[in-house]
Design a protein around this motif. Structure first.
Motif, PDB file in Angstrom:
ATOM      1  N   GLU A   1      -0.476  -3.468  -8.178  1.00 19.66           N
ATOM      2  CA  GLU A   1      -1.811  -3.987  -7.869  1.00 19.66           C
ATOM      3  C   GLU A   1      -1.949  -5.460  -8.255  1.00 19.66           C
TER       4      GLU A   1
ATOM      5  N   VAL B   1       1.901   1.597 -10.479  1.00 17.22           N
ATOM      6  CA  VAL B   1       0.669   1.326  -9.734  1.00 17.22           C
ATOM      7  C   VAL B   1      -0.006   0.070 -10.273  1.00 17.22           C
TER       8      VAL B   1
ATOM      9  N   ASN C   1       0.823  -1.210   0.000  1.00 16.49           N
ATOM     10  CA  ASN C   1       0.000   0.000   0.000  1.00 16.49           C
ATOM     11  C   ASN C   1       0.858   1.261   0.000  1.00 16.49           C
ATOM     12  N   TYR C   2       1.964   1.225   0.733  1.00 18.04           N
ATOM     13  CA  TYR C   2       2.876   2.369   0.736  1.00 18.04           C
ATOM     14  C   TYR C   2       3.459   2.602  -0.653  1.00 18.04           C
ATOM     15  N   SER C   3       3.927   1.530  -1.288  1.00 12.99           N
ATOM     16  CA  SER C   3       4.551   1.667  -2.609  1.00 12.99           C
ATOM     17  C   SER C   3       3.553   2.178  -3.636  1.00 12.99           C
ATOM     18  N   ILE C   4       2.315   1.702  -3.565  1.00 13.38           N
ATOM     19  CA  ILE C   4       1.272   2.166  -4.488  1.00 13.38           C
ATOM     20  C   ILE C   4       0.974   3.644  -4.262  1.00 13.38           C
ATOM     21  N   GLU C   5       0.860   4.027  -2.992  1.00 13.21           N
ATOM     22  CA  GLU C   5       0.585   5.431  -2.673  1.00 13.21           C
ATOM     23  C   GLU C   5       1.687   6.339  -3.187  1.00 13.21           C
ATOM     24  N   GLN C   6       2.940   5.944  -2.986  1.00 15.33           N
ATOM     25  CA  GLN C   6       4.058   6.758  -3.437  1.00 15.33           C
ATOM     26  C   GLN C   6       4.145   6.806  -4.960  1.00 15.33           C
TER      27      GLN C   6
ATOM     28  N   LYS D   1       1.593   6.632  -6.969  1.00 10.05           N
ATOM     29  CA  LYS D   1       0.529   7.548  -7.399  1.00 10.05           C
ATOM     30  C   LYS D   1       0.973   8.996  -7.240  1.00 10.05           C
ATOM     31  N   LEU D   2       1.594   9.299  -6.106  1.00 13.97           N
ATOM     32  CA  LEU D   2       2.056  10.668  -5.872  1.00 13.97           C
ATOM     33  C   LEU D   2       3.102  11.095  -6.900  1.00 13.97           C
TER      34      LEU D   2
ATOM     35  N   TYR E   1      10.803   3.729  -3.864  1.00 14.38           N
ATOM     36  CA  TYR E   1       9.990   4.750  -3.223  1.00 14.38           C
ATOM     37  C   TYR E   1      10.383   5.016  -1.763  1.00 14.38           C
TER      38      TYR E   1
END
Length: 347
Positions: A203, A199, A184-189, A191-192, A224
């Motif tokens: 997933e 992403v 979840n952290y890697s996906i959030e970063q 996206k940012l 990230y």
């Protein structure tokens, strides 16, 4: 335009082969520390029927002993760790060792079919007996890092009488929860950063990670900032392999073989036998030391484990600028913390 070709003569080939052979077999050592009572030793020691590479360094051999248990699995820190432990060597005798089947403790024709975490625990306990006898001390401070905390926690639960206290850096907890935090952290970063391809790729791992069948790709965690913030740990390995005297080219080959061997066996064991279901109580002081941005072994998973773990004294320590390597990324602050913590221990 006429092309130029490099002419390789027989003598050139001989020189190249000679240099490769020298690189393979040149003697290894660890640099001397000045002082009448200092120690700087790098040698093979037989432990439980197989040779282990052990590096011991300190300004005064009468200082308290600290044993570091490396992570990975299979990722010895001997090739580069000197650059980060100079402050620790002033007040402690520091012991690093390559675990069975890892680094310089990997032996090409040895049978590793019985390799397991419990076997590594027994090796660690035997090494502890060795150093306690060698230095005339009854107990040592045990520090595990990353997967080394899996071994370390099992060791202090099995034989707490051998240790003054336990420090888990990048402490493992519930493996599945930790990996979901990493994902979840890697996906959030991603996206940012606007990296939608990352992403989408990440997933695809969600299902297997939720089932405990997959790790979040470490390349993404590193990309990230969830592995290291203030150091380049991969570069440390490269420069250590190339320029430090503790490893030669043959040892690098052993290291790579050991990583392949150990990770295939031990990560599966960790996934099937979560540390939180194995060790829920220890009889010595426990310290979990985490980097704020650690997503190799997540802070949240470590904190959940800390909350349910029973110990006579326990402390959860956050290094605010670090990720998975607070002992290296903030080495001055870590040395200060360790000195203070040791001074407060009563035994």
């Amino acid at each position: 335009m006429k092309r130029k070709y490099i002419k390789i003569t027989k003598i050139s080939i001989v020189i190249i082969v000679f240099l490769l052979v020298i690189g393979l077999v040149f003697p290894t050592w660890t640099p001397r520390i000045k002082g009448e009572n200092s120690i700087s030793s790098l040698k093979q020691i037989e432990i439980n029927g197989t040779d282990h590479e052990v590096m011991i360094r300190g300004v005064d051999r009468r200082n308290p002993i600290v044993i570091f248990v490396h992570g990975g699995p299979g990722c010895s820190e001997i090739p580069y760790v000197r650059k980060y432990q100079d402050l620790l060597e002033k007040n402690f005798t520091i012991v690093h060792y390559d675990q069975r089947g890892s680094g310089k403790s990997y032996h090409f024709f040895e049978d590793y079919s019985t390799l397991s975490a419990d076997l590594l625990v027994d090796d660690l306990l035997a090494l502890t007996d060795y150093v306690e006898k060698e230095f005339g001390q009854e107990k040592v401070l045990l520090i595990g890092h990353s997967f080394g905390t899996y071994i370390g926690m099992k060791a202090v639960a099995k034989s707490p009488e051998k240790f003054v206290a336990y420090v888990g850096i990048g402490q493992v907890g519930d493996n599945r929860k930790s990996e979901l935090d990493s994902l979840n952290y890697s996906i959030e970063q991603a996206k940012l950063a606007g990296n939608l391809k990352d992403v989408e790729r990440l997933e695809q791992f969600r299902g297997p990670i939720e089932k405990g069948e997959q790790l979040t790709p470490r390349s993404m965690v590193r990309k990230y900032g969830g592995a290291a913030r203030l150091i380049d740990d991969n570069r440390d390995y490269y420069t250590g392999f190339l320029f430090n005297p503790e490893y030669n080219l043959l040892d690098v080959i052993r290291y790579l073989k050991g990583v392949s061997l150990s990770q295939g066996i031990l990560l599966e064991e960790e996934s099937k036998h979560d540390i939180t279901s194995i060790v829920d109580k220890v009889d010595i002081p426990v310290y979990f030391v985490m980097g704020q941005y650690d997503y190799m072994t997540s802070v949240n998973a470590a904190k959940e484990y800390f909350e349910v773990l029973e110990a006579p004294k326990k402390e959860f320590v956050i290094f605010e600028k670090s990720a998975h390597y607070p002992q290296f990324e903030e080495k001055e602050l870590f040395a200060e913390w360790l000195n203070k913590t040791w001074s407060q221990l009563k035994f």
